[in-house]
Design an enzyme around this catalytic site. Structure first.
Site, PDB file in Angstrom:
ATOM      1  N   ASP A 247      -1.591 -17.726 -61.043  1.00  0.00           N
ATOM      2  CA  ASP A 247      -1.260 -18.881 -60.208  1.00  0.00           C
ATOM      3  C   ASP A 247      -1.100 -18.407 -58.759  1.00  0.00           C
ATOM      4  O   ASP A 247      -0.489 -17.360 -58.498  1.00  0.00           O
ATOM      5  CB  ASP A 247       0.048 -19.523 -60.683  1.00  0.00           C
ATOM      6  CG  ASP A 247       0.338 -20.817 -59.952  1.00  0.00           C
ATOM      7  OD1 ASP A 247      -0.289 -21.843 -60.318  1.00  0.00           O
ATOM      8  OD2 ASP A 247       1.163 -20.791 -59.027  1.00  0.00           O
TER       9      ASP A 247
ATOM     10  N   HIS B  79      -6.371 -29.237 -46.907  1.00  0.00           N
ATOM     11  CA  HIS B  79      -7.063 -29.026 -48.193  1.00  0.00           C
ATOM     12  C   HIS B  79      -8.362 -28.246 -48.035  1.00  0.00           C
ATOM     13  O   HIS B  79      -8.767 -27.508 -48.948  1.00  0.00           O
ATOM     14  CB  HIS B  79      -7.347 -30.379 -48.863  1.00  0.00           C
ATOM     15  CG  HIS B  79      -6.095 -31.030 -49.390  1.00  0.00           C
ATOM     16  ND1 HIS B  79      -5.490 -30.661 -50.570  1.00  0.00           N
ATOM     17  CD2 HIS B  79      -5.313 -32.024 -48.872  1.00  0.00           C
ATOM     18  CE1 HIS B  79      -4.419 -31.392 -50.781  1.00  0.00           C
ATOM     19  NE2 HIS B  79      -4.282 -32.241 -49.750  1.00  0.00           N
TER      20      HIS B  79
ATOM     21  N   ASP C 133      -9.209 -25.037 -50.198  1.00  0.00           N
ATOM     22  CA  ASP C 133     -10.399 -24.812 -51.047  1.00  0.00           C
ATOM     23  C   ASP C 133     -11.009 -23.448 -50.774  1.00  0.00           C
ATOM     24  O   ASP C 133     -11.443 -22.739 -51.695  1.00  0.00           O
ATOM     25  CB  ASP C 133     -11.434 -25.905 -50.797  1.00  0.00           C
ATOM     26  CG  ASP C 133     -10.985 -27.265 -51.340  1.00  0.00           C
ATOM     27  OD1 ASP C 133     -10.053 -27.281 -52.175  1.00  0.00           O
ATOM     28  OD2 ASP C 133     -11.584 -28.297 -50.952  1.00  0.00           O
TER      29      ASP C 133
ATOM     30  N   THR D 115     -12.660  -7.493 -62.214  1.00  0.00           N
ATOM     31  CA  THR D 115     -13.045  -7.401 -63.637  1.00  0.00           C
ATOM     32  C   THR D 115     -14.557  -7.192 -63.693  1.00  0.00           C
ATOM     33  O   THR D 115     -15.312  -7.907 -63.050  1.00  0.00           O
ATOM     34  CB  THR D 115     -12.679  -8.692 -64.393  1.00  0.00           C
ATOM     35  OG1 THR D 115     -13.269  -9.802 -63.730  1.00  0.00           O
ATOM     36  CG2 THR D 115     -11.165  -8.873 -64.426  1.00  0.00           C
TER      37      THR D 115
ATOM     38  N   ARG E  73     -16.288  -5.951 -66.878  1.00  0.00           N
ATOM     39  CA  ARG E  73     -16.903  -5.940 -68.196  1.00  0.00           C
ATOM     40  C   ARG E  73     -17.507  -7.303 -68.537  1.00  0.00           C
ATOM     41  O   ARG E  73     -16.980  -8.348 -68.150  1.00  0.00           O
ATOM     42  CB  ARG E  73     -15.871  -5.556 -69.261  1.00  0.00           C
ATOM     43  CG  ARG E  73     -15.393  -4.114 -69.114  1.00  0.00           C
ATOM     44  CD  ARG E  73     -14.525  -3.713 -70.278  1.00  0.00           C
ATOM     45  NE  ARG E  73     -13.359  -4.589 -70.398  1.00  0.00           N
ATOM     46  CZ  ARG E  73     -12.481  -4.507 -71.384  1.00  0.00           C
ATOM     47  NH1 ARG E  73     -12.656  -3.601 -72.331  1.00  0.00           N
ATOM     48  NH2 ARG E  73     -11.456  -5.320 -71.429  1.00  0.00           N
TER      49      ARG E  73
ATOM     50  N   GLU F  37      -4.589 -24.581 -58.670  1.00  0.00           N
ATOM     51  CA  GLU F  37      -4.578 -23.203 -58.190  1.00  0.00           C
ATOM     52  C   GLU F  37      -4.364 -22.216 -59.323  1.00  0.00           C
ATOM     53  O   GLU F  37      -4.073 -21.035 -59.091  1.00  0.00           O
ATOM     54  CB  GLU F  37      -3.474 -23.028 -57.133  1.00  0.00           C
ATOM     55  CG  GLU F  37      -2.048 -23.049 -57.665  1.00  0.00           C
ATOM     56  CD  GLU F  37      -1.491 -24.454 -57.841  1.00  0.00           C
ATOM     57  OE1 GLU F  37      -0.285 -24.600 -57.984  1.00  0.00           O
ATOM     58  OE2 GLU F  37      -2.299 -25.433 -57.843  1.00  0.00           O
TER      59      GLU F  37
END
Length: 545
Positions: A418, A431, A435, A449, A451, A462
């Site tokens: 979060d 906003h 975004d 990450t 893999r 969010e």
């Protein structure tokens, strides 16, 4: 592995074989062959053979007429001999004078018999008394015929009486009779003795006879002597039933028996005396129903129909079967890349090319539709803002993991992320800037990450969720720490954050140990609870459930 489509295709193939056009064509050819065979046999049986048989019977009739005519000519020759020697003034005057020596000196000599080709010659006066006579065998050796030597033994029908001559208006009378002499059939010519002018009372009778044997036939027809037989009716009792005509009649009824025609001769008592067996006329045709010509015609017809069948099968049936097979395959497999590829110029080949063009068009439309569906699928499973997987795809992914046996035996980590104080960021920066922050955070998560088994998705607002397959608790903690550092290093200003001057994230971590059975909803709840602990502990950190 055979799929349901393969089963359907095999069923269609079997159905195609059962309703084979080739079988129907073969049946039609077989029926045509049977029709041709039946027609040819019927024509031969109903028309050809009867016509040939009628022609053969006509030739048989001509053959027996010819033999009968030749036989009558021979009898006429004997009658002429009798007439020439009986209707003559010399014989007439000597018979009236009963000059026996004159008859012996002029007629009873061997050369005369050889020249006249007869077996016997006798002269009787008008009182039926023998004046002179002599008989010889076929070797011209004298033989004794008692019947002619003793007038009382002569059948009265053989001698001509003066009354018969008077009844004939004093004209010469002639008779032809058939009797047995020494148990052999013979012809006897009786001629009244008259003057050369033919008019006058009878001076007696001349008898001339000849055996009806092979020598007689040889004189008639030298070349047919071995073919014509003389049959004694006493030796074959059934012969009378097969006689086609009598020598003494004109009626002819052809009756074939043992490949021969039979001509009968009646004796003095009107009983059958002898029978001539004449070979039937040569048969220039085969009387069998299936002769070589018919068999050859049938064979040629079969061969022609076979060639026709092969031609039709190659030019029509095979293209149609190939076209049907292609259409059936496409129908049951939905593979519109299949092509009939027919090469030819008839209507079937043109139809095949049109169907190929239709398949090509359908394949193109199908490809476009597949691309559109894939795009729609991607849109339905992808978050439009970040390009990450969305919550819907996460649910499908977790369901797949639940149904995979291998994944049940491996540890799986779930991270709930979060963005800290994101609502304040939106309120302060707007906003649009919010975004952009979400997009940058998504990139940072992806870069942390690597893999292929790591899934990152935007769960909503969010909040992000990461699922790490075959990842232990320790490995997951390392990944969580890297995520927090990666986002913080972005250095995105966040003046309203109570945790840091830049945008940061909080991470809740939960791990399913290997061989443990834990529902993913429970695992998510644990990770979400850990997230709230991280928030309570100051944010910009991770906590493990």
């Amino acid at each position: 592995m055979i799929t349901q489509q393969d089963v359907k295709y095999l069923g269609a193939e079997c159905m195609l074989r059962r309703s084979s056009l080739r079988s129907q064509l073969l049946l039609a050819v077989a029926l045509a062959c049977c029709a041709i065979l039946s027609t040819q046999v019927m024509i031969r049986y109903m028309w050809t053979l009867p016509q040939f048989s009628h022609l053969a019977l006509y030739n048989d009739k001509l053959e027996i007429k010819r033999f009968k005519s030749v036989l009558q000519l021979q009898l006429k020759r004997l009658q002429n001999i009798a007439y020439d020697n009986a209707v003559w003034d010399g014989s007439y005057t000597k018979a009236l004078a009963r000059d026996q020596q004159w008859f012996k000196d002029n007629f009873m000599i061997g050369p005369s018999f050889q020249h006249l080709s007869i077996n016997g010659l006798y002269f009787y006066d008008n009182e039926q008394q023998l004046l002179a006579g002599m008989s010889v065998d076929n070797n011209l050796q004298p033989i004794t015929i008692t019947m002619f030597s003793a007038p009382q033994d002569i059948p009265t029908k053989l001698l001509i009486s003066t009354e018969e001559v008077q009844q004939n208006q004093l004209m010469p009378v002639s008779k032809t009779s058939f009797i047995k002499i020494n148990d052999k059939p013979a012809v006897v010519i009786s001629q009244s003795i008259a003057p050369s002018l033919e008019q006058g009372v009878s001076a007696g009778t001349l008898l001339l006879w000849h055996y009806l044997d092979s020598s007689f036939i040889g004189e008639l027809m030298p070349l047919a002597n071995d073919d014509i037989r003389i049959i004694d009716p006493a030796q074959e009792s059934d012969i009378a039933l097969h006689i086609s005509t009598m020598l003494q009649t004109d009626d002819i009824q052809i009756k074939l028996w043992k490949n021969s025609l039979y001509l009968g001769v009646l004796g003095l008592d009107n009983q059958l005396l002898l029978v001539f067996a004449i070979p039937q006329s040569p048969r220039i045709y085969d009387e069998a129903l299936f002769n070589p010509a018919l068999s050859a015609g049938i064979a040629v017809s079969f061969l022609t129909l076979l060639l026709f069948y092969l031609y039709i099968s190659r030019k029509l049936v095979e293209p149609v079967r190939h076209l049907l097979k292609t259409i059936s395959y496409v129908n049951f497999s939905n593979d519109y890349s299949a092509r009939a590829n027919l090469r030819g110029h008839n209507e079937i080949h043109k139809l095949g090319r049109l169907i190929d063009q239709m398949f090509e068009l359908v394949a193109q439309q199908q490809q476009k539709l597949t691309m559109k569906n894939r795009q729609l699928q991607d849109l339905s499973n992808t978050d439009a803002l970040t390009g990450l997987a969305n919550r819907r795809y996460l649910d499908e992914y977790l369901e797949t993991l639940r149904n995979t046996v291998v994944n049940r035996k491996q540890p799986i980590a779930m991270l709930v992320v979060d963005v800290d104080f994101f609502k304040r960021y939106n309120d302060f920066y707007g906003h649009a800037m919010g975004d952009k922050v979400l997009q940058q955070v998504a990139i940072a998560l992806q870069e942390s990450t690597h893999r292929a088994t790591d899934l990152i998705c935007r769960y909503g607002g969010e909040e992000f969720v990461l699922v790490l397959e075959n990842t232990s608790k320790e490995e997951a903690m390392v990944v969580a720490g890297n995520l927090c550092q990666a986002v913080e290093k972005l250095g995105i200003p966040h003046q309203t954050s109570a945790a840091s001057k830049v945008v940061t994230i909080s991470v809740g971590l939960a791990v399913k140990p290997a061989d443990a059975i834990i529902e993913y909803e429970t695992l998510f709840a644990w990770a979400d609870a850990a997230l709230y602990i991280a928030k309570d502990n100051g944010r910009n950190r991770y906590e493990v459930a």
